[in-house]
Design an enzyme around this catalytic site. Structure first.
Site, PDB file in Angstrom:
ATOM      1  N   GLY A 169       7.386  10.270  34.284  1.00  0.00           N
ATOM      2  CA  GLY A 169       6.260   9.374  34.548  1.00  0.00           C
ATOM      3  C   GLY A 169       6.134   8.945  36.001  1.00  0.00           C
ATOM      4  O   GLY A 169       5.074   9.111  36.615  1.00  0.00           O
TER       5      GLY A 169
ATOM      6  N   HIS B  75       5.548   2.480  38.575  1.00  0.00           N
ATOM      7  CA  HIS B  75       4.354   3.325  38.505  1.00  0.00           C
ATOM      8  C   HIS B  75       3.293   2.695  37.602  1.00  0.00           C
ATOM      9  O   HIS B  75       2.495   3.399  36.993  1.00  0.00           O
ATOM     10  CB  HIS B  75       4.734   4.729  38.031  1.00  0.00           C
ATOM     11  CG  HIS B  75       5.299   4.791  36.647  1.00  0.00           C
ATOM     12  ND1 HIS B  75       6.486   4.195  36.292  1.00  0.00           N
ATOM     13  CD2 HIS B  75       4.838   5.377  35.527  1.00  0.00           C
ATOM     14  CE1 HIS B  75       6.709   4.409  35.018  1.00  0.00           C
ATOM     15  NE2 HIS B  75       5.720   5.123  34.517  1.00  0.00           N
TER      16      HIS B  75
ATOM     17  N   ASP C 243       7.406  -0.501  27.563  1.00  0.00           N
ATOM     18  CA  ASP C 243       8.311  -1.646  27.661  1.00  0.00           C
ATOM     19  C   ASP C 243       7.556  -2.769  28.357  1.00  0.00           C
ATOM     20  O   ASP C 243       7.442  -2.772  29.578  1.00  0.00           O
ATOM     21  CB  ASP C 243       9.558  -1.260  28.452  1.00  0.00           C
ATOM     22  CG  ASP C 243      10.521  -2.413  28.650  1.00  0.00           C
ATOM     23  OD1 ASP C 243      10.267  -3.515  28.108  1.00  0.00           O
ATOM     24  OD2 ASP C 243      11.531  -2.219  29.345  1.00  0.00           O
TER      25      ASP C 243
ATOM     26  N   ASP D  71       2.601  10.913  34.050  1.00  0.00           N
ATOM     27  CA  ASP D  71       1.489  10.166  33.448  1.00  0.00           C
ATOM     28  C   ASP D  71       0.159  10.699  33.952  1.00  0.00           C
ATOM     29  O   ASP D  71      -0.809  10.830  33.197  1.00  0.00           O
ATOM     30  CB  ASP D  71       1.598   8.671  33.779  1.00  0.00           C
ATOM     31  CG  ASP D  71       2.858   8.029  33.217  1.00  0.00           C
ATOM     32  OD1 ASP D  71       3.360   8.505  32.183  1.00  0.00           O
ATOM     33  OD2 ASP D  71       3.331   7.057  33.821  1.00  0.00           O
TER      34      ASP D  71
ATOM     35  N   ARG E  87      -6.578   3.569  30.609  1.00  0.00           N
ATOM     36  CA  ARG E  87      -8.023   3.532  30.852  1.00  0.00           C
ATOM     37  C   ARG E  87      -8.674   4.847  30.431  1.00  0.00           C
ATOM     38  O   ARG E  87      -9.730   4.866  29.789  1.00  0.00           O
ATOM     39  CB  ARG E  87      -8.291   3.253  32.334  1.00  0.00           C
ATOM     40  CG  ARG E  87      -9.751   3.168  32.714  1.00  0.00           C
ATOM     41  CD  ARG E  87      -9.862   2.859  34.222  1.00  0.00           C
ATOM     42  NE  ARG E  87     -10.970   3.489  34.855  1.00  0.00           N
ATOM     43  CZ  ARG E  87     -11.214   4.795  35.009  1.00  0.00           C
ATOM     44  NH1 ARG E  87     -10.390   5.676  34.548  1.00  0.00           N
ATOM     45  NH2 ARG E  87     -12.277   5.236  35.627  1.00  0.00           N
TER      46      ARG E  87
ATOM     47  N   ASP F 278      -0.275   4.005  37.555  1.00  0.00           N
ATOM     48  CA  ASP F 278      -0.460   5.256  36.824  1.00  0.00           C
ATOM     49  C   ASP F 278      -0.567   4.994  35.328  1.00  0.00           C
ATOM     50  O   ASP F 278      -1.373   5.625  34.629  1.00  0.00           O
ATOM     51  CB  ASP F 278       0.721   6.213  37.076  1.00  0.00           C
ATOM     52  CG  ASP F 278       0.824   6.642  38.519  1.00  0.00           C
ATOM     53  OD1 ASP F 278      -0.186   6.559  39.242  1.00  0.00           O
ATOM     54  OD2 ASP F 278       1.932   7.048  38.934  1.00  0.00           O
TER      55      ASP F 278
ATOM     56  N   HIS G  69       8.863   4.496  28.084  1.00  0.00           N
ATOM     57  CA  HIS G  69       9.612   3.884  29.179  1.00  0.00           C
ATOM     58  C   HIS G  69      11.105   3.943  28.834  1.00  0.00           C
ATOM     59  O   HIS G  69      11.474   4.110  27.667  1.00  0.00           O
ATOM     60  CB  HIS G  69       9.159   2.436  29.390  1.00  0.00           C
ATOM     61  CG  HIS G  69       7.828   2.334  30.061  1.00  0.00           C
ATOM     62  ND1 HIS G  69       6.923   1.351  29.762  1.00  0.00           N
ATOM     63  CD2 HIS G  69       7.244   3.096  31.022  1.00  0.00           C
ATOM     64  CE1 HIS G  69       5.838   1.500  30.516  1.00  0.00           C
ATOM     65  NE2 HIS G  69       6.013   2.566  31.276  1.00  0.00           N
TER      66      HIS G  69
END
Length: 138
Positions: free
Chosen positions: A55, A87, A80, A60, A96, A90, A8
């Site tokens: 991202g 996002h 962060d 991502d 996951r 995402d 980030h």
């Protein structure tokens, strides 16, 4: 190994510093990164990095697709936790996928150091052992 590097905005310099500190180890692997992060790391280290979109623009998700296709072995994602990310869905999906596909994931310097030291010591060889097993059994 294929290693994705993500950070980030407020964590980009931390990731650059981390990769610089372990440049010798990273240079032995295939590196991937989201857009701006990859550009900054390449500028500071000279390492070759395949860059995806940034991202928020889908980077991502592009890395997530590589995970789902068993084309990524490790993710280092300096997040962060104190700033809302537009996002975030995402990001959550990427985390996951790491869990679903058993991809080692570091989200800060402490966990990244453990992974990079493990990589250096051969503790993550189960990824290549798994590949051999699938090849022989399949």
């Amino acid at each position: 190994m294929n290693i994705a590097l993500i950070a980030h905005d407020k964590k980009k310099q931390d990731l650059i510093d981390f990769v610089t500190a372990y440049e010798e180890i990273f240079s032995e692997h295939n590196l991937f990164a989201t857009g701006t992060t990859g550009k900054l790391i390449t500028n500071d280290t000279g390492l070759t990095i395949e860059r995806f979109q940034s991202g928020p623009l889908g980077g991502d998700q592009q890395i997530g697709a590589r995970i789902a296709n068993d084309e990524m072995d490790m993710i280092i994602f300096f997040r962060d936790p104190l700033t809302a990310q537009p996002h975030e869905p995402d990001v959550t999906a990427l985390l996951r996928l790491c869990d679903v596909y058993k991809i080692p994931l570091a989200t800060n310097e402490a966990s990244a150091e453990i992974l990079i030291r493990g990589l250096e010591s051969g503790w993550l060889d189960w990824r290549t052992i798994k590949e051999k097993r699938v090849r022989y059994d399949g």
